[in-house]
Design a protein around this motif. Structure first.
Motif, PDB file in Angstrom:
ATOM      1  N   ARG A  25       1.206  -1.078   0.109  1.00  0.00           N
ATOM      2  CA  ARG A  25      -0.049  -0.350  -0.005  1.00  0.00           C
ATOM      3  C   ARG A  25       1.234   1.720  -0.129  1.00  0.00           C
ATOM      4  NH1 ARG A  25      -3.389  -3.678   3.240  1.00  0.00           N
ATOM      5  NH2 ARG A  25      -5.260  -3.834   2.585  1.00  0.00           N
ATOM      6  N   VAL A  26       2.001   0.856   0.623  1.00  0.00           N
ATOM      7  CA  VAL A  26       2.681   2.210   0.871  1.00  0.00           C
ATOM      8  C   VAL A  26       4.135   2.486   0.190  1.00  0.00           C
ATOM      9  CG1 VAL A  26       2.383   2.943   3.509  1.00  0.00           C
ATOM     10  CG2 VAL A  26       4.770   1.516   2.674  1.00  0.00           C
ATOM     11  N   LEU A  27       3.815   1.278  -1.067  1.00  0.00           N
ATOM     12  CA  LEU A  27       4.706   1.214  -2.153  1.00  0.00           C
ATOM     13  C   LEU A  27       4.855   2.628  -3.710  1.00  0.00           C
ATOM     14  CD1 LEU A  27       6.870  -0.748  -3.708  1.00  0.00           C
ATOM     15  CD2 LEU A  27       5.285  -2.080  -4.600  1.00  0.00           C
ATOM     16  N   GLU A  28       6.217   2.823  -3.673  1.00  0.00           N
ATOM     17  CA  GLU A  28       6.400   4.068  -4.502  1.00  0.00           C
ATOM     18  C   GLU A  28       7.105   4.547  -4.994  1.00  0.00           C
ATOM     19  OE1 GLU A  28       3.753   6.587  -5.888  1.00  0.00           O
ATOM     20  OE2 GLU A  28       1.914   5.811  -3.971  1.00  0.00           O
ATOM     21  N   HIS A  29       7.394   4.787  -6.303  1.00  0.00           N
ATOM     22  CA  HIS A  29       9.055   5.201  -6.473  1.00  0.00           C
ATOM     23  C   HIS A  29       9.966   5.232  -5.611  1.00  0.00           C
ATOM     24  CE1 HIS A  29       7.761   6.470 -10.386  1.00  0.00           C
ATOM     25  NE2 HIS A  29       6.016   7.241  -9.660  1.00  0.00           N
TER      26      HIS A  29
END
Length: 154
Positions: free
Chosen positions: A150-154
């Motif tokens: 859910r907190v995965l970003e670049h």
């Protein structure tokens, strides 16, 4: 100025169903294992130059060892090479595996939304097959994996 264009591949790792995991050591899918197996495959099939071109952008962004779902990031120019290399990976450790592409996306947001849905469905199947053997540790580990995606970003 144009930003660096990436492709995100959502894949599932299918373990060999004929392998008796009770007698052998169970394979634990990690970011390191996946990265090493794919980079070895790129080098074997595309040579040093192919590995060098794809190595800058290639990264394993997410791995769920319970559901065997993972996300890879690679450059837009090199994604076909990485995809081809994953299809040629025959084993991780001593366990035969096959990769199945579930989604190919240009953004991490779209890929992680599909990964969340896929992880939740696969965990429901896992709970049904495990039955009474499912421990609270497995539930906690799965919650941690879902929070991580859910907190995965670049």
């Amino acid at each position: 100025m144009v930003g660096f264009k990436n492709r995100y591949m959502l894949m599932e790792v299918l373990l060999d169903p004929n392998k008796d995991l009770m007698l052998d050591e169970p394979i634990i899918i990690t970011q390191f294992n996946l990265s090493k197996a794919i980079k070895n495959s790129i080098q074997a099939n595309f040579g040093e130059c192919g590995l060098a071109l794809s190595q800058n952008s290639f990264q394993v962004k997410y791995v769920n060892p319970i559901t065997k779902v993972c996300i890879f990031r690679t450059s837009r120019e090199e994604y076909q090479k990485v995809w081809a290399a994953t299809t040629m990976v025959k084993s991780i450790g001593n366990c035969p595996v096959v990769f199945n592409l579930l989604d190919l996306s240009g953004s991490i947001r779209a890929c992680k939304n599909i990964a969340l849905k896929c992880d939740e469905l696969k965990f429901e199947q896992y709970k049904l097959s495990a039955g009474d053997r499912l421990t609270a540790d497995v539930h906690q580990h799965m919650r941690n994996c879902l929070e991580k995606i859910r907190v995965l970003e670049h």
